[in-house]
Design a protein around this motif. Structure first.
Motif, PDB file in Angstrom:
ATOM      1  N   GLY A 118       0.800  -1.215   0.000  1.00 57.97           N
ATOM      2  CA  GLY A 118       0.000   0.000   0.000  1.00 57.97           C
ATOM      3  C   GLY A 118       0.833   1.266   0.000  1.00 57.97           C
ATOM      4  N   ILE A 119       2.103   1.165  -0.411  1.00 62.39           N
ATOM      5  CA  ILE A 119       2.969   2.357  -0.476  1.00 62.39           C
ATOM      6  C   ILE A 119       2.561   3.200  -1.679  1.00 62.39           C
ATOM      7  CG2 ILE A 119       5.335   3.183  -0.813  1.00 62.39           C
ATOM      8  CD1 ILE A 119       6.283   0.583   0.530  1.00 62.39           C
ATOM      9  N   GLU A 120       2.284   4.465  -1.412  1.00 64.16           N
ATOM     10  CA  GLU A 120       1.842   5.339  -2.493  1.00 64.16           C
ATOM     11  C   GLU A 120       2.888   6.422  -2.718  1.00 64.16           C
ATOM     12  OE1 GLU A 120      -2.317   6.690  -2.326  1.00 64.16           O
ATOM     13  OE2 GLU A 120      -1.542   8.669  -2.875  1.00 64.16           O
ATOM     14  N   ILE A 121       3.272   6.614  -3.981  1.00 59.34           N
ATOM     15  CA  ILE A 121       4.175   7.727  -4.284  1.00 59.34           C
ATOM     16  C   ILE A 121       3.642   8.479  -5.489  1.00 59.34           C
ATOM     17  CG2 ILE A 121       6.288   6.660  -3.382  1.00 59.34           C
ATOM     18  CD1 ILE A 121       6.947   6.270  -6.466  1.00 59.34           C
ATOM     19  N   SER A 122       4.221   9.661  -5.686  1.00 62.43           N
ATOM     20  CA  SER A 122       3.794  10.499  -6.789  1.00 62.43           C
ATOM     21  C   SER A 122       4.963  10.598  -7.770  1.00 62.43           C
ATOM     22  CB  SER A 122       3.451  11.872  -6.215  1.00 62.43           C
ATOM     23  OG  SER A 122       2.801  12.631  -7.168  1.00 62.43           O
ATOM     24  N   VAL A 123       4.699  10.371  -9.055  1.00 60.11           N
ATOM     25  CA  VAL A 123       5.786  10.418 -10.046  1.00 60.11           C
ATOM     26  C   VAL A 123       5.317  11.192 -11.277  1.00 60.11           C
ATOM     27  CG1 VAL A 123       6.783   8.209  -9.301  1.00 60.11           C
ATOM     28  CG2 VAL A 123       5.069   8.240 -11.125  1.00 60.11           C
ATOM     29  N   PRO A 124       6.260  11.742 -12.034  1.00 56.86           N
ATOM     30  CA  PRO A 124       5.855  12.421 -13.275  1.00 56.86           C
ATOM     31  C   PRO A 124       5.352  11.413 -14.311  1.00 56.86           C
ATOM     32  CG  PRO A 124       8.157  12.916 -12.681  1.00 56.86           C
ATOM     33  CD  PRO A 124       7.704  11.808 -11.808  1.00 56.86           C
ATOM     34  N   ALA A 125       4.474  11.864 -15.163  1.00 57.47           N
ATOM     35  CA  ALA A 125       3.982  11.032 -16.253  1.00 57.47           C
ATOM     36  C   ALA A 125       5.173  10.505 -17.040  1.00 57.47           C
ATOM     37  CB  ALA A 125       3.077  11.853 -17.167  1.00 57.47           C
ATOM     38  N   GLY A 126       5.102   9.241 -17.434  1.00 60.03           N
ATOM     39  CA  GLY A 126       6.166   8.675 -18.249  1.00 60.03           C
ATOM     40  C   GLY A 126       7.220   7.931 -17.450  1.00 60.03           C
ATOM     41  N   THR A 127       7.156   8.038 -16.115  1.00 58.22           N
ATOM     42  CA  THR A 127       8.069   7.269 -15.266  1.00 58.22           C
ATOM     43  C   THR A 127       7.775   5.795 -15.448  1.00 58.22           C
ATOM     44  OG1 THR A 127       8.005   9.069 -13.671  1.00 58.22           O
ATOM     45  CG2 THR A 127       8.785   6.938 -12.849  1.00 58.22           C
ATOM     46  N   THR A 128       8.814   4.958 -15.495  1.00 60.73           N
ATOM     47  CA  THR A 128       8.528   3.522 -15.596  1.00 60.73           C
ATOM     48  C   THR A 128       8.163   2.994 -14.208  1.00 60.73           C
ATOM     49  OG1 THR A 128      10.756   2.739 -15.134  1.00 60.73           O
ATOM     50  CG2 THR A 128      10.264   3.287 -17.435  1.00 60.73           C
ATOM     51  N   GLY A 133      -2.902  -8.656 -17.168  1.00 53.03           N
ATOM     52  CA  GLY A 133      -2.484  -7.510 -16.368  1.00 53.03           C
ATOM     53  C   GLY A 133      -1.009  -7.517 -16.024  1.00 53.03           C
ATOM     54  N   TYR A 134      -0.324  -8.613 -16.251  1.00 50.68           N
ATOM     55  CA  TYR A 134       1.103  -8.666 -15.914  1.00 50.68           C
ATOM     56  C   TYR A 134       1.908  -7.922 -16.973  1.00 50.68           C
ATOM     57  CZ  TYR A 134       0.247 -11.912 -12.127  1.00 50.68           C
ATOM     58  OH  TYR A 134      -0.168 -12.447 -10.947  1.00 50.68           O
ATOM     59  N   VAL A 135       2.871  -7.152 -16.522  1.00 54.25           N
ATOM     60  CA  VAL A 135       3.718  -6.378 -17.434  1.00 54.25           C
ATOM     61  C   VAL A 135       5.150  -6.402 -16.894  1.00 54.25           C
ATOM     62  CG1 VAL A 135       1.872  -4.771 -18.127  1.00 54.25           C
ATOM     63  CG2 VAL A 135       3.332  -4.227 -16.135  1.00 54.25           C
ATOM     64  N   LEU A 136       6.075  -6.025 -17.764  1.00 51.59           N
ATOM     65  CA  LEU A 136       7.449  -5.805 -17.283  1.00 51.59           C
ATOM     66  C   LEU A 136       7.509  -4.376 -16.729  1.00 51.59           C
ATOM     67  CD1 LEU A 136       9.739  -7.395 -20.029  1.00 51.59           C
ATOM     68  CD2 LEU A 136       8.917  -8.373 -17.875  1.00 51.59           C
ATOM     69  N   ALA A 137       7.889  -4.248 -15.466  1.00 49.30           N
ATOM     70  CA  ALA A 137       7.908  -2.911 -14.848  1.00 49.30           C
ATOM     71  C   ALA A 137       8.822  -1.957 -15.605  1.00 49.30           C
ATOM     72  CB  ALA A 137       8.356  -3.031 -13.383  1.00 49.30           C
ATOM     73  N   CYS A 138       9.901  -2.493 -16.171  1.00 52.99           N
ATOM     74  CA  CYS A 138      10.874  -1.614 -16.829  1.00 52.99           C
ATOM     75  C   CYS A 138      10.370  -1.080 -18.162  1.00 52.99           C
ATOM     76  CB  CYS A 138      12.205  -2.345 -17.023  1.00 52.99           C
ATOM     77  SG  CYS A 138      12.162  -3.683 -18.220  1.00 52.99           S
ATOM     78  N   ARG A 139       9.390  -1.771 -18.784  1.00 53.05           N
ATOM     79  CA  ARG A 139       8.895  -1.367 -20.100  1.00 53.05           C
ATOM     80  C   ARG A 139       7.537  -0.679 -20.003  1.00 53.05           C
ATOM     81  NH1 ARG A 139      13.136  -1.365 -23.079  1.00 53.05           N
ATOM     82  NH2 ARG A 139      12.091  -1.805 -25.040  1.00 53.05           N
ATOM     83  N   THR A 140       7.096  -0.379 -18.793  1.00 48.92           N
ATOM     84  CA  THR A 140       5.737   0.125 -18.612  1.00 48.92           C
ATOM     85  C   THR A 140       5.757   1.511 -17.987  1.00 48.92           C
ATOM     86  OG1 THR A 140       4.993  -2.133 -18.327  1.00 48.92           O
ATOM     87  CG2 THR A 140       3.489  -0.390 -17.584  1.00 48.92           C
ATOM     88  N   LYS A 141       5.163   2.452 -18.699  1.00 52.63           N
ATOM     89  CA  LYS A 141       5.183   3.832 -18.224  1.00 52.63           C
ATOM     90  C   LYS A 141       3.860   4.251 -17.611  1.00 52.63           C
ATOM     91  CE  LYS A 141       8.829   5.352 -21.228  1.00 52.63           C
ATOM     92  NZ  LYS A 141       9.204   5.906 -22.528  1.00 52.63           N
ATOM     93  N   VAL A 142       3.963   5.087 -16.604  1.00 52.18           N
ATOM     94  CA  VAL A 142       2.791   5.566 -15.882  1.00 52.18           C
ATOM     95  C   VAL A 142       2.140   6.702 -16.682  1.00 52.18           C
ATOM     96  CG1 VAL A 142       2.071   6.745 -13.775  1.00 52.18           C
ATOM     97  CG2 VAL A 142       3.835   4.957 -13.674  1.00 52.18           C
TER      98      VAL A 142
END
Lengths: 637, 637
Positions: free
Chosen positions: A12-22, A71-80
């Motif tokens: 449940g850790i929530e953080i804020s990141v800029p659009a496009g962050t992987t 729903g599974y993705v590679l975290a490194c290839r997936t942008k927010v």
């Protein structure tokens, strides 16, 4: 730029990141360590996460990867691209405490020394100054210490001097002085009240993949805690080469890698200190052993020319630095002994291992082999020492193998194949369902596949009657564990490609050993003792390793496991200060054989690309195993 | 701007300079080192050259100078207005191998040493590495340097090592290596391409009030620029005591003072470097002399116990630090030699002065007196040295005096009083209207007031017939300059309080001298040489100083002015590295006499609160001056 919230579950850790962050970057920022060994290139397939909800954009992976499901993705290839809820499966997490440090088997090569720690504590009862006895604080301390170190010059660093006046007065002139003894000098590190007499040191093994730290009580001469973690540099690449490329082609890359190594080390140190209730100021000495690239990155030295021919490091001996200069989170004046290297690919970890195993003092001929990502080895005795490094690749650490993984929970570490039914049994670390296979399992598998006649001496699959052997678009593969049995819902297989990779790896190690021997014109059987080091070594089945031609076919009683000798040597210099000069001498004495010069290594390597070898005379005990299925027609691949 | 050709003879060196350039500047640019010790102020008369031909404009010299003949001019006061042919006499040239430091008055105590700078440059042509000659970069450099320094261990700092790989390759393996020679070791500071062979050092005199810096060419052994500024710490208090209070009672006070000192020093350094077109990385060595409090503040050591009885500094010898550690804006690996102190109130400035003036090697008995805010003095010879500090107060620097000011433009530096009319004449620095009165003016005034019988031997005003003597609410005062004559529209006066302050100051200095002598049981007339140091010393009128009892009544030929010996000693250790060990020995050898112990000083002080002294036998030459107005009834005060 737009910012989005990313929530990681189950924490449940929530953080804020800029659009496009992987998601990989976001996870790192949230303090969640994901596996990633390709440096975010989308090729290792380890950073799998599940997007439960929200807007993301995934680029395709670099190579075909089967993801566990919807729903599974590679975290490194997936942008927010919007607020996201992400679930991080257990398998994708770096397991924090699975770094293996020590073992009972190491005991036999330990070189006990009389306890003579790098740092010691002297209690002083000083007369308070008066108008007539008005020497400066430092003169007062120095004069009192001279009784204990009459022949030695006594120094102090500026940062320690900055604390001195208050320390003396707070302790009412009854103080405990911690000193380091180095190069014939005594240097005051810390001055405390007389009852604070405990001092500690940290020995650090900075590996490419893992970081191991031992916390040492310098008074009692004991290891009181050990710990380890993954080297956080891993997100910049799996091996030293990709790290060097990152360090030298990215702006601030060197700094990022330096900080990642430091963060990894400091994290372990702070956990150990917390566990033992020790403050960082009580840690007054450190030693660090690592390969040449790791050492360069730790010290902020460019590793650029380590990678480029003719492979030149900036230095092989390093200046004595202080913890404060390096960023190590211990007493800032603590000396940090950084082990010397021999060459770009034989580093301080090997020098530390050579120190710990006592090769340089041995009357017998010793071969020391450390199999990690590279295979590094030292051959010699008290008269001479020669070393080399061969690019064994990370196969024995699970790298580059379809279901390869490190020796941790869920890894197949032993394989049995019934010669009659070709059915497979395995032993899994942690007694759970298998998730993959680690180095010792791979060696076992290779030996057993050959013995069962499933592969021939070149590693090619044979036509054998079992559904486990099957053909795919990319060639043949052998199913070690069916998906019904496995812990990840997938068939765990060894592919034709995996087997070729393993044969190249084992061939490189053996060719390295042979190159050393041929250079000094000695035969295999002149080796009196073979010491196997590395985390890997703890699980290695020697007969199987001989059977596949990884290690020489010598009597088993000449083999010794030494465990993490890099760490053990680092501990040793903290406890026996004379050992440091010995380590420096080993660094200078060790001849380096550059395998890329001439044809020697390449010829040996080609000869070693068979199971066990083209020259069966080198493996008399192995040659007698007859494969059940005689080499026949290859399964089309 | 128009450019003209200037040719220097007998070399025949021709350079082109803009119109208006001084011949001194032109000579420097042509690489011809002229003597100049007043910094181009036209007052030292050393830069005499002969204009053989061409168009120049000469400003008059600051003081009357007798030039050798027709065509001779001061190079610093002469501007180029056309093509010029200039002959440079031998006497005006700096001798290459003699370290010349400042004004002519200092000359007699100069301690010339063979040029053997702290840092030197070695040119190396290295073989580029190959696969078979694959030593590390640092080993390669170290091996090549060993030819030059066979007996010496060769070290390198981490920050220099961090630059090494690129430096070698950018220079294509032909490099200039700057090394510091210290403690029998050679330490590489900087590696550059082979044509960058100029290296420099900065000598720093960190005074409570002012900061003076000399930029030294370490190859040619010459001071190439000097500059100074006010110590920015002044805003935290005028004297060391108020600075100590600020440092130890204000949060971050120590850090603020440290940064203020640094900012002052860095400002001067950067001006000098800019002026000479030198980069900060070319400055590879520094030395710093300051009083004990200044040194503590510079190094971030608490000065708290310097102020509190029994007045204990943290240290009197300081660790060898690097510029990077201290914040000095020069090459971060440059060694910074911080002069040792003797005690809380006899600091590195005095040790530096003792070094420069050669007391510790003298066969004669020497008294060295540095009159600043404190009066510090050293007595001794090659066998023994004793020192003390007396709280003279800042009166001679203009502090605590109603119209006191430092010796700068607008300050009355000399006073005449007509014995008949009691009319006053003064000499003002910068030939402007007077704004106040500086130390030498105050001494003059005191001597002349007494001689004219305006004050008596205790400093009390006498009933004398002049409107200049008047009474105010706060006592009597004497008008030196009427507001019509002054530059600030105010009557410039000396008050009764000012005179008491001056008498206390001069009494403290003389009592200090007597205390040293009595401690070693010697008489005044055993002193063979009195060396006066301090910026103040340059303007001091010795007969007047004797007349008021500030300095001993000894033949004038025993007196020598040495100028800013703190700075000169600091320059010396940069140019003659053996001098550093000598300085450290002086620091250790110097006995410190704490004047607050016992009654010795207090008794001497009370006896010295007369003009010149209670014991007139000590001042035979002064006693003969009979005041015109015999001591009579006091003007009510």
């Amino acid at each position: 730029m737009e910012e989005y919230r990313v929530t990681f579950w189950p924490e449940g850790i929530e953080i804020s990141v800029p659009a496009g962050t992987t998601l990989l970057e976001a996870a790192a920022e949230a303090g969640i360590a994901l596996k990633s060994t390709c440096g975010g290139q989308g090729s290792c397939g380890r950073c799998v996460v599940r997007v439960k909800e929200g807007h993301v954009a995934s680029e395709p992976a670099r190579r075909k990867l089967s993801l566990p499901g919807e729903g599974y993705v590679l975290a490194c290839r997936t942008k927010v691209l919007g607020d996201v809820q992400v679930e991080v499966p257990k398998d994708s997490r770096l397991d924090e405490h699975q770094v293996l440090l020590d073992d009972k088997q190491g005991a036999s090569v330990e070189s006990p020394c009389t306890l003579q720690p790098l740092c010691e504590v002297v209690s002083l009862e000083l007369e308070p100054p008066t108008l007539t006895e008005n020497a400066s604080d430092w003169s007062r301390v120095q004069t009192a210490l001279r009784r204990y170190f009459p022949e030695t010059s006594i120094k102090v660093s500026l940062s320690t001097l900055q604390e001195l006046a208050e320390a003396l007065r707070q302790a009412d002139w009854r103080v405990a002085v911690s000193l380091a003894r180095l190069n014939g000098q005594a240097e005051v590190i810390r001055v405390t009240s007389a009852n604070e007499k405990d001092i500690y040191g940290v020995a650090i093994d900075l590996g490419t993949t893992t970081v191991a730290v031992a916390l040492v009580d310098l008074i009692k001469g004991r290891i009181i805690a050990q710990g380890g973690t993954y080297n956080r540099q891993s997100r910049f690449g799996d091996d030293v080469i990709s790290r060097i490329i990152y360090a030298t082609t990215t702006e601030q890359g060197l700094k990022e890698l330096q900080e990642a190594a430091l963060a990894s080390i400091n994290e372990v140190i702070s956990e150990l200190l917390k566990e033992k209730g020790i403050s960082y100021q009580q840690v007054v000495a450190a030693s660090l052993a690592g390969n040449t690239t790791m050492t360069h990155l730790f010290l902020g030295l460019t590793p650029k020319y380590v990678r480029l021919q003719p492979y030149i490091p900036t230095a092989t001996e390093f200046p004595l630095v202080r913890a404060g200069e390096t960023g190590l989170n211990i007493h800032p004046s603590a000396p940090v002994l950084v082990f010397p290297s021999v060459a770009s690919y034989v580093g301080g970890d090997i020098v530390s291992g050579a120190l710990f195993t006592g090769i340089a003092k041995s009357q017998e001929l010793v071969l020391f082999v450390d199999i990690g990502t590279n295979g590094e080895m030292v051959l010699g005795n008290s008269d001479w020492l020669i070393s080399c490094a061969c690019s064994a690749g990370p196969a024995f650490e699970g790298g580059g193998i379809t279901f390869g993984m490190r020796a941790m929970k869920g890894a197949i570490e032993g394989v049995e194949i019934d010669p009659a039914t070709l059915e497979v049994k395995w032993r899994v670390i942690g007694r759970t369902k298998p998730m993959g296979i680690c180095g010792s399992g791979l060696i076992d598998a290779l030996a057993k596949l050959r013995r069962a006649g499933i592969i021939d001496r070149t590693g090619n699959f044979q036509e054998v009657p079992t559904p486990r052997l099957r053909r795919t678009d990319e060639g043949c593969e052998f199913v070690l564990a069916w998906k019904e049995e496995s812990g990840n819902g997938q068939d765990i297989v060894l592919t034709e490609g995996d087997i070729k990779t393993l044969i190249r790896s084992k061939g490189a190690v053996f060719a390295g050993i042979m190159s050393l021997l041929k250079t000094v014109q000695l035969k295999l059987d002149t080796i009196d003792k073979i010491i196997i080091a590395g985390g890997f070594g703890n699980y290695l089945n020697i007969p199987n390793a001989i059977e596949i031609g990884l290690l020489p076919d010598l009597p088993l009683d000449r083999y010794i496991f030494a465990g993490n000798t890099s760490l053990k040597g680092a501990i040793e210099v903290l406890l026996c200060r004379d050992k440091w000069e010995e380590a420096r001498e080993i660094g200078r004495k060790l001849t380096y054989l550059e395998l890329s010069v001439g044809n020697l290594f390449m010829e040996e390597f080609v000869s070693a690309l068979f199971l066990p070898h083209t020259d069966l005379n080198l493996f008399p005990s192995v040659a007698s195993y007859a494969p059940k299925y005689a080499p026949g027609e290859r399964v089309a691949g």
